[in-house]
Write a protein that holds these residues in place. Structure first.
Motif, PDB file in Angstrom:
ATOM      1  N   GLU A 215      -4.111 -46.961  23.573  1.00 26.02           N
ATOM      2  CA  GLU A 215      -3.312 -45.767  23.871  1.00 26.02           C
ATOM      3  C   GLU A 215      -4.106 -44.774  24.712  1.00 26.02           C
ATOM      4  OE1 GLU A 215      -0.225 -44.962  23.428  1.00 26.02           O
ATOM      5  OE2 GLU A 215       0.259 -46.905  22.564  1.00 26.02           O
ATOM      6  N   TYR A 216      -5.407 -44.655  24.417  1.00 21.37           N
ATOM      7  CA  TYR A 216      -6.240 -43.743  25.198  1.00 21.37           C
ATOM      8  C   TYR A 216      -6.345 -44.198  26.647  1.00 21.37           C
ATOM      9  CZ  TYR A 216     -10.427 -41.441  26.965  1.00 21.37           C
ATOM     10  OH  TYR A 216     -11.312 -40.739  27.743  1.00 21.37           O
ATOM     11  N   GLN A 217      -6.503 -45.520  26.845  1.00 26.66           N
ATOM     12  CA  GLN A 217      -6.598 -46.053  28.212  1.00 26.66           C
ATOM     13  C   GLN A 217      -5.270 -45.887  28.959  1.00 26.66           C
ATOM     14  OE1 GLN A 217      -7.932 -49.998  27.093  1.00 26.66           O
ATOM     15  NE2 GLN A 217     -10.001 -49.604  27.847  1.00 26.66           N
ATOM     16  N   VAL A 218      -4.179 -46.081  28.234  1.00 29.29           N
ATOM     17  CA  VAL A 218      -2.867 -45.879  28.859  1.00 29.29           C
ATOM     18  C   VAL A 218      -2.717 -44.433  29.311  1.00 29.29           C
ATOM     19  CG1 VAL A 218      -0.382 -45.869  28.448  1.00 29.29           C
ATOM     20  CG2 VAL A 218      -1.787 -47.746  27.565  1.00 29.29           C
ATOM     21  N   LEU A 219      -3.146 -43.543  28.420  1.00 30.46           N
ATOM     22  CA  LEU A 219      -3.022 -42.114  28.733  1.00 30.46           C
ATOM     23  C   LEU A 219      -3.914 -41.735  29.916  1.00 30.46           C
ATOM     24  CD1 LEU A 219      -1.620 -39.567  27.538  1.00 30.46           C
ATOM     25  CD2 LEU A 219      -3.759 -39.130  26.324  1.00 30.46           C
ATOM     26  N   ARG A 220      -5.137 -42.244  29.903  1.00 35.72           N
ATOM     27  CA  ARG A 220      -6.109 -41.836  30.928  1.00 35.72           C
ATOM     28  C   ARG A 220      -5.828 -42.471  32.293  1.00 35.72           C
ATOM     29  NH1 ARG A 220     -12.655 -42.992  30.808  1.00 35.72           N
ATOM     30  NH2 ARG A 220     -13.097 -42.086  32.859  1.00 35.72           N
ATOM     31  N   HIS A 221      -5.467 -43.759  32.290  1.00 36.06           N
ATOM     32  CA  HIS A 221      -5.354 -44.481  33.563  1.00 36.06           C
ATOM     33  C   HIS A 221      -3.920 -44.582  34.085  1.00 36.06           C
ATOM     34  CE1 HIS A 221      -9.559 -45.646  33.351  1.00 36.06           C
ATOM     35  NE2 HIS A 221      -9.369 -46.087  32.117  1.00 36.06           N
ATOM     36  N   ILE A 222      -2.927 -44.402  33.224  1.00 36.46           N
ATOM     37  CA  ILE A 222      -1.545 -44.582  33.657  1.00 36.46           C
ATOM     38  C   ILE A 222      -0.757 -43.271  33.647  1.00 36.46           C
ATOM     39  CG2 ILE A 222       0.609 -45.828  33.232  1.00 36.46           C
ATOM     40  CD1 ILE A 222      -1.710 -47.651  34.009  1.00 36.46           C
ATOM     41  N   VAL A 223      -0.774 -42.576  32.503  1.00 39.68           N
ATOM     42  CA  VAL A 223       0.124 -41.433  32.319  1.00 39.68           C
ATOM     43  C   VAL A 223      -0.391 -40.178  33.024  1.00 39.68           C
ATOM     44  CG1 VAL A 223       1.211 -39.921  30.620  1.00 39.68           C
ATOM     45  CG2 VAL A 223       0.972 -42.372  30.149  1.00 39.68           C
ATOM     46  N   ILE A 224      -1.620 -39.752  32.672  1.00 41.60           N
ATOM     47  CA  ILE A 224      -2.113 -38.464  33.191  1.00 41.60           C
ATOM     48  C   ILE A 224      -2.232 -38.442  34.722  1.00 41.60           C
ATOM     49  CG2 ILE A 224      -4.142 -36.957  33.232  1.00 41.60           C
ATOM     50  CD1 ILE A 224      -4.429 -37.323  30.280  1.00 41.60           C
ATOM     51  N   PRO A 225      -2.738 -39.491  35.386  1.00 41.22           N
ATOM     52  CA  PRO A 225      -2.788 -39.419  36.863  1.00 41.22           C
ATOM     53  C   PRO A 225      -1.418 -39.206  37.502  1.00 41.22           C
ATOM     54  CG  PRO A 225      -4.185 -41.200  36.062  1.00 41.22           C
ATOM     55  CD  PRO A 225      -3.419 -40.712  34.877  1.00 41.22           C
ATOM     56  N   GLN A 226      -0.396 -39.865  36.967  1.00 41.60           N
ATOM     57  CA  GLN A 226       0.944 -39.692  37.546  1.00 41.60           C
ATOM     58  C   GLN A 226       1.557 -38.354  37.143  1.00 41.60           C
ATOM     59  OE1 GLN A 226       3.490 -43.321  37.785  1.00 41.60           O
ATOM     60  NE2 GLN A 226       1.991 -44.179  36.370  1.00 41.60           N
ATOM     61  N   ALA A 227       1.369 -37.973  35.876  1.00 43.15           N
ATOM     62  CA  ALA A 227       1.919 -36.687  35.415  1.00 43.15           C
ATOM     63  C   ALA A 227       1.269 -35.528  36.176  1.00 43.15           C
ATOM     64  CB  ALA A 227       1.704 -36.546  33.916  1.00 43.15           C
ATOM     65  N   GLY A 228      -0.041 -35.669  36.474  1.00 42.70           N
ATOM     66  CA  GLY A 228      -0.729 -34.604  37.203  1.00 42.70           C
ATOM     67  C   GLY A 228      -0.117 -34.342  38.565  1.00 42.70           C
ATOM     68  N   ARG A 229       0.269 -35.415  39.249  1.00 40.67           N
ATOM     69  CA  ARG A 229       0.904 -35.232  40.562  1.00 40.67           C
ATOM     70  C   ARG A 229       2.267 -34.551  40.415  1.00 40.67           C
ATOM     71  NH1 ARG A 229      -1.319 -38.921  44.434  1.00 40.67           N
ATOM     72  NH2 ARG A 229      -2.950 -40.208  43.492  1.00 40.67           N
ATOM     73  N   ILE A 230       2.968 -34.871  39.344  1.00 40.69           N
ATOM     74  CA  ILE A 230       4.319 -34.322  39.158  1.00 40.69           C
ATOM     75  C   ILE A 230       4.287 -32.824  38.868  1.00 40.69           C
ATOM     76  CG2 ILE A 230       6.366 -34.437  37.667  1.00 40.69           C
ATOM     77  CD1 ILE A 230       5.730 -37.432  37.301  1.00 40.69           C
ATOM     78  N   ILE A 231       3.257 -32.385  38.108  1.00 50.51           N
ATOM     79  CA  ILE A 231       3.265 -30.989  37.649  1.00 50.51           C
ATOM     80  C   ILE A 231       2.606 -30.032  38.641  1.00 50.51           C
ATOM     81  CG2 ILE A 231       3.188 -31.790  35.262  1.00 50.51           C
ATOM     82  CD1 ILE A 231       0.266 -30.913  35.179  1.00 50.51           C
ATOM     83  N   ILE A 232       2.068 -30.538  39.749  1.00 56.64           N
ATOM     84  CA  ILE A 232       1.375 -29.638  40.693  1.00 56.64           C
ATOM     85  C   ILE A 232       2.297 -28.511  41.205  1.00 56.64           C
ATOM     86  CG2 ILE A 232       0.389 -29.523  43.009  1.00 56.64           C
ATOM     87  CD1 ILE A 232      -1.045 -32.131  42.439  1.00 56.64           C
ATOM     88  N   PRO A 233       3.531 -28.799  41.669  1.00 61.05           N
ATOM     89  CA  PRO A 233       4.367 -27.683  42.160  1.00 61.05           C
ATOM     90  C   PRO A 233       4.650 -26.631  41.087  1.00 61.05           C
ATOM     91  CG  PRO A 233       5.232 -29.791  42.906  1.00 61.05           C
ATOM     92  CD  PRO A 233       4.183 -30.106  41.901  1.00 61.05           C
ATOM     93  N   ALA A 234       5.001 -27.093  39.896  1.00 57.03           N
ATOM     94  CA  ALA A 234       5.282 -26.134  38.823  1.00 57.03           C
ATOM     95  C   ALA A 234       4.019 -25.384  38.414  1.00 57.03           C
ATOM     96  CB  ALA A 234       5.878 -26.869  37.617  1.00 57.03           C
ATOM     97  N   GLY A 235       2.878 -26.090  38.400  1.00 54.37           N
ATOM     98  CA  GLY A 235       1.619 -25.430  38.082  1.00 54.37           C
ATOM     99  C   GLY A 235       1.256 -24.369  39.109  1.00 54.37           C
ATOM    100  N   GLY A 236       1.552 -24.639  40.375  1.00 55.87           N
ATOM    101  CA  GLY A 236       1.306 -23.638  41.405  1.00 55.87           C
ATOM    102  C   GLY A 236       2.145 -22.390  41.202  1.00 55.87           C
ATOM    103  N   ASN A 237       3.378 -22.575  40.819  1.00 54.86           N
ATOM    104  CA  ASN A 237       4.226 -21.416  40.532  1.00 54.86           C
ATOM    105  C   ASN A 237       3.675 -20.598  39.372  1.00 54.86           C
ATOM    106  OD1 ASN A 237       6.065 -21.977  42.548  1.00 54.86           O
ATOM    107  ND2 ASN A 237       7.348 -23.246  41.229  1.00 54.86           N
ATOM    108  N   GLN A 238       3.180 -21.284  38.349  1.00 58.35           N
ATOM    109  CA  GLN A 238       2.623 -20.572  37.204  1.00 58.35           C
ATOM    110  C   GLN A 238       1.354 -19.823  37.589  1.00 58.35           C
ATOM    111  OE1 GLN A 238       5.677 -21.092  35.449  1.00 58.35           O
ATOM    112  NE2 GLN A 238       4.149 -20.385  33.997  1.00 58.35           N
ATOM    113  N   TYR A 239       0.558 -20.370  38.508  1.00 58.47           N
ATOM    114  CA  TYR A 239      -0.642 -19.668  38.975  1.00 58.47           C
ATOM    115  C   TYR A 239      -0.259 -18.363  39.671  1.00 58.47           C
ATOM    116  CZ  TYR A 239      -5.211 -19.072  41.238  1.00 58.47           C
ATOM    117  OH  TYR A 239      -6.434 -18.575  41.670  1.00 58.47           O
ATOM    118  N   ILE A 240       0.761 -18.431  40.513  1.00 58.41           N
ATOM    119  CA  ILE A 240       1.221 -17.216  41.190  1.00 58.41           C
ATOM    120  C   ILE A 240       1.722 -16.191  40.175  1.00 58.41           C
ATOM    121  CG2 ILE A 240       3.024 -16.329  42.722  1.00 58.41           C
ATOM    122  CD1 ILE A 240       2.789 -18.946  44.299  1.00 58.41           C
TER     123      ILE A 240
END
Length: 277
Positions: free
Chosen positions: A189-214
């Motif tokens: 589960e840790y490997q799935v999270l580290r190598h599969i889920v988080i890299p893709q989720a990170g790309r998805i949340i960048i626009p929303a994260g930028g809005n929150q930074y502003i």
């Protein structure tokens, strides 16, 4: 055989859009004209304070506070989001309660709470290494919970609730089939999270994260309520002595716009470096 005749395409005029544009331009021109006639701002005073040392210190403090708050909020949001999707009912309930509480109360109240309530609840802060005589910190709470610490805690905890929901949405957006395939080839589960889920989720949340930074950069102005010397607090102190209210507020607005432009540039660079696939 006769050649086919060229068909001329005639676009229909969108009268509603043109009418709305005319109304908006008229209202803007009326506001500008009224401001010029009333001489609401002395341009020389505005320019004289635009790069003053005090104002620049306030802008720097606001930028540091907003950036650190985003970093801490992202860590909090990641932990809370993982608790929410863990499948454990206790962790999921605690995560939901945190999000409900901190997202449901105004940031200003939270800042005032951390600044005023903590010194009342705890007289001293004592941190030591367990089973040793090593003392890391031993000081009155009022000396530890400074306006900067209280503002950072309040903004980070409040923003952490929003980031938790953004990160959770990013995690849920990753295709479940990919996780199942990864588990099928023996990944933990840790490997799935580290190598599969988080890299893709990170790309998805960048626009929303930028809005929150502003939003965070602008929300640093709330720290003026507890005495932190950020941009709005410093400009307020200046116009309280010289009564140049509009000029100093315009100076503060200018630097908030500069910080917003900086955050937008960072967001654009991240989106270009890590595009969504």
């Amino acid at each position: 055989m006769a050649e086919p005749r060229a068909v001329r395409v005639k676009h229909r005029l969108r009268w509603g859009a043109w009418l709305l544009s005319a109304v908006v331009l008229l209202v803007v021109s009326m506001l500008i004209t009224a401001g010029v006639r009333a001489q609401i701002m002395n341009v020389e005073v505005f320019l004289s304070y635009l790069t003053s040392e005090q104002v620049l210190i306030g802008a720097r403090n606001a930028l540091i506070l907003g950036t650190l708050a985003l970093v801490v909020a992202s860590v909090i949001g990641l932990v809370v989001a993982l608790m929410r999707v863990s499948g454990n009912p206790i962790l999921s309930a605690l995560s939901a309660t945190y999000v409900y509480f901190f997202r449901g109360t105004p940031m200003l109240i939270q800042l005032l709470f951390w600044f005023n309530a903590l010194p009342t609840m705890f007289q001293r802060v004592h941190l030591a290494v367990p089973f040793t005589d090593i003392v890391l910190l031993d000081a009155p709470t009022t000396a530890v919970v400074t306006p900067f610490v209280a503002a950072l805690a309040g903004l980070a905890l409040a923003e952490g609730a929003y980031m938790a929901e953004i990160i959770r949405a990013g995690i849920l957006a990753v295709d479940k089939g990919q996780r199942a395939a990864a588990r099928a080839i023996g990944m933990t589960e840790y490997q799935v999270l580290r190598h599969i889920v988080i890299p893709q989720a990170g790309r998805i949340i960048i626009p929303a994260g930028g809005n929150q930074y502003i939003m965070l950069l602008k929300s640093t102005s709330l720290a003026s309520a507890i005495g932190f010397l950020e941009l709005l607090r410093i400009t307020t102190d200046i116009y309280s002595s010289n009564f140049m209210v509009v000029e100093l507020l315009a100076v503060a607005a200018f630097w908030y716009l500069v910080m917003t432009a900086f955050a937008t540039a960072v967001q654009a660079a991240l989106e270009k470096t890590f595009p969504q696939r």
